[in-house]
Design a protein around this motif. Structure first.
Motif, short mmCIF file in Angstrom:
data_model
loop_
_atom_site.label_atom_id
_atom_site.label_comp_id
_atom_site.label_asym_id
_atom_site.label_seq_id
_atom_site.Cartn_x
_atom_site.Cartn_y
_atom_site.Cartn_z
N LYS A 187 0.83 -1.23 0.00
CA LYS A 187 0.00 0.00 0.00
C LYS A 187 0.86 1.27 0.00
O LYS A 187 0.50 2.27 -0.62
CB LYS A 187 -0.93 -0.01 1.21
N VAL A 238 -5.52 6.66 10.86
CA VAL A 238 -5.58 5.27 10.36
C VAL A 238 -4.17 4.70 10.32
O VAL A 238 -3.24 5.39 9.91
CB VAL A 238 -6.22 5.26 8.94
N LYS A 241 -2.15 1.33 8.83
CA LYS A 241 -2.32 0.15 7.96
C LYS A 241 -1.00 -0.58 7.85
O LYS A 241 0.04 0.04 7.70
CB LYS A 241 -2.68 0.57 6.52
N SER A 268 -5.30 -7.35 3.10
CA SER A 268 -6.51 -7.21 2.29
C SER A 268 -7.71 -7.57 3.14
O SER A 268 -7.57 -8.04 4.28
CB SER A 268 -6.43 -8.10 1.04
N GLY A 289 -9.59 -5.75 4.68
CA GLY A 289 -9.77 -4.83 5.80
C GLY A 289 -9.12 -5.26 7.10
O GLY A 289 -9.08 -4.49 8.06
N ASN A 290 -8.56 -6.49 7.14
CA ASN A 290 -8.16 -6.96 8.47
C ASN A 290 -6.79 -6.49 8.96
O ASN A 290 -6.40 -6.83 10.06
CB ASN A 290 -8.33 -8.49 8.59
N MET A 322 -7.59 10.14 8.83
CA MET A 322 -8.91 9.53 8.57
C MET A 322 -9.71 10.50 7.70
O MET A 322 -9.85 11.67 8.05
CB MET A 322 -9.62 9.31 9.92
N ASP A 382 -17.14 3.66 1.13
CA ASP A 382 -16.21 3.89 0.02
C ASP A 382 -16.78 3.33 -1.27
O ASP A 382 -17.92 2.81 -1.28
CB ASP A 382 -14.80 3.33 0.31
N ARG A 404 -14.28 0.71 8.46
CA ARG A 404 -13.90 0.01 7.22
C ARG A 404 -15.16 -0.53 6.56
O ARG A 404 -15.97 -1.17 7.21
CB ARG A 404 -12.95 -1.16 7.55
N ASP A 419 -10.15 1.31 -4.72
CA ASP A 419 -11.01 1.78 -3.63
C ASP A 419 -10.87 3.29 -3.51
O ASP A 419 -9.75 3.81 -3.37
CB ASP A 419 -10.60 1.12 -2.30
N CYS A 438 -7.86 5.36 -1.94
CA CYS A 438 -7.61 4.62 -0.69
C CYS A 438 -6.60 3.51 -0.94
O CYS A 438 -5.58 3.42 -0.27
CB CYS A 438 -8.93 4.05 -0.19
N ASN A 455 -6.22 -2.59 -5.87
CA ASN A 455 -6.13 -4.05 -5.78
C ASN A 455 -5.88 -4.63 -7.17
O ASN A 455 -6.77 -4.63 -8.02
CB ASN A 455 -7.44 -4.63 -5.24
N1 ADP Z 1 -7.57 6.99 5.33
C1 ADP Z 1 -8.77 6.44 5.45
N2 ADP Z 1 -9.85 7.20 5.84
C2 ADP Z 1 -11.09 6.64 5.97
N3 ADP Z 1 -11.36 5.34 5.76
C3 ADP Z 1 -10.32 4.54 5.38
C4 ADP Z 1 -8.99 5.04 5.19
N4 ADP Z 1 -8.20 4.01 4.80
C5 ADP Z 1 -8.99 2.92 4.76
N5 ADP Z 1 -10.26 3.23 5.10
C6 ADP Z 1 -11.39 2.28 5.18
O1 ADP Z 1 -10.85 0.99 5.48
C7 ADP Z 1 -11.14 0.08 4.42
C8 ADP Z 1 -9.97 -0.88 4.22
O2 ADP Z 1 -8.82 -0.16 3.81
P1 ADP Z 1 -7.98 -0.58 2.53
O3 ADP Z 1 -6.82 0.37 2.43
O4 ADP Z 1 -8.88 -0.65 1.35
O5 ADP Z 1 -7.41 -2.00 2.94
P2 ADP Z 1 -7.80 -3.50 2.49
O6 ADP Z 1 -6.75 -3.87 1.49
O7 ADP Z 1 -7.67 -4.32 3.70
O8 ADP Z 1 -9.18 -3.46 1.89
C9 ADP Z 1 -11.45 0.93 3.21
O9 ADP Z 1 -12.30 0.27 2.31
C10 ADP Z 1 -12.14 2.15 3.85
O10 ADP Z 1 -13.50 1.89 4.13
#
Ligand code: ADP
Ligand code: MG
Length: 296
Positions: free
Chosen positions: A95, A144, A146, A151, A153-154, A182, A190, A213, A250, A262, A265
């Motif tokens: 990411k 946030v 990460k 993937s 969301g976990n 955030m 999203d 998420r 996303d 965001c 994938n």
């Molecule tokens: N900076 C952010 N601000 C608000 N929501 C976020 C942000 N980053 C992620 N999210 C939320 O978390 C979810 C999962 O993050 P993401 O980066 O898509 O990881 P994953 O690969 O696990 O899906 C996103 O679909 C969104 O809803």
């Protein structure tokens, strides 16, 4: 005879992971392409006498549904066309690398601070006072966190205050990770857009009542998204910059409803997208691969 290989992960036993190869095989077959589905294996590609060697040279192309970077690099070096390309999968898998690659291209994204490498499990995050101050000043709370690889969301977390931030920093310190502000206008909401061959094909909006998420796997609900021009343009530009044949992007909603990237994938599942939008994603992807390889 036209022949393609769909390569899947060597260890994946997930039933849901078989939908992707099965559907793509079905659609490629309709175009007259013979398809084998194989799990990645130790003899797929290797280095012999200093040269990349692959046992798969009979195939016109490979649909690479794995993320194993060593195999994809060697397959490409041995002359095979991969969908997606090795480098595109590599960048999207991480990411932070994805965000770095998208900088200075007019792409909206959350402010993002990379986590620093830590090799010592006994090192204390409490000592990282300057970094904590920077995160608080630049990103504020909630922020946030990460893991760079993750993937469904976990591996995405939220810190509402300093105590939670410290706990999360401790949790991720030995893994590649990043910090982000955030996007509160998009909390629990999203959009996922599928782009194939440079064109935004379809989208779904995902919302969660119980979590910031919006991933379906974590309880998010999905409905078709009527793609507006800014969302189409943003998704197509991102796919172009990262040279993706196929991807699911996303996008978050900014203060004025504008798209904010965001994550990207490269191996996005399309099962839910097909059933929610009624669009035959596999057929469009199969056609793109066919036309690219056979130049029709
Ligand atoms: N900076 C952010 N601000 C608000 N929501 C976020 C942000 N980053 C992620 N999210 C939320 O978390 C979810 C999962 O993050 P993401 O980066 O898509 O990881 P994953 O690969 O696990 O899906 C996103 O679909 C969104 O809803
Ligand atoms: Mg995601």
């Amino acid at each position: 005879m036209k022949k393609a290989l769909i390569l899947i992960n060597a260890y994946s036993k997930l039933k849901s992971a078989m939908n992707q190869p099965t559907r793509l095989k079905e659609e490629l077959k309709k175009l007259g392409v013979e398809v084998d589905i194989r799990p990645n294996s130790i003899d797929t590609a290797m280095i012999i006498d200093g040269r990349p060697v692959s046992l798969l040279q009979d195939y016109d192309f490979v649909v690479y549904l794995d993320k194993d970077k060593y195999t994809s690099a060697l397959l490409e070096k041995s002359g095979l066309r991969l969908f997606n390309r090795h480098e595109a999968v590599l960048i999207c898998d991480d990411k932070m690398d994805t965000h770095i690659r998208l900088t200075s291209q007019g792409i909206n994204m959350p402010d993002t601070i990379p986590g620093l490498l830590c090799y010592d499990k006994d090192a204390s995050v409490q000592e990282a006072k300057d970094r904590i101050k920077l995160i608080e000043e630049r990103l504020g709370y909630p922020c946030v966190i990460k893991e760079s690889y993750g993937s469904l969301g976990n591996k995405v977390y939220c810190a509402e205050n300093k105590d939670q931030l410290l706990i999360l920093m401790e949790k991720v310190k030995l893994k590649a990770h990043l910090f982000q502000n955030m996007i509160s206008t998009s909390r629990g909401r999203d959009v996922r857009i599928i782009v194939i061959g440079g064109k935004a094909i379809c989208g779904m909006e995902r919302t969660s009542q119980s979590d910031f998420r919006s991933n379906i796997e974590l309880g998010g609900r999905a409905k078709p998204f009527n793609m507006t021009q800014p969302f189409i343009e943003m998704a197509e530009r991102v796919a172009h910059i990262l040279q993706l044949d196929y991807c699911g992007i996303d996008l978050l909603f900014g203060e004025n409803g504008e798209p904010i990237v965001c994550e990207v994938n490269s191996n996005a599942f399309f099962g839910a997208m097909e059933s929610i939008t009624g669009i035959n994603v596999a057929a469009i992807y199969a056609k793109h691969m066919y036309e690219t390889v056979y130049k029709v």
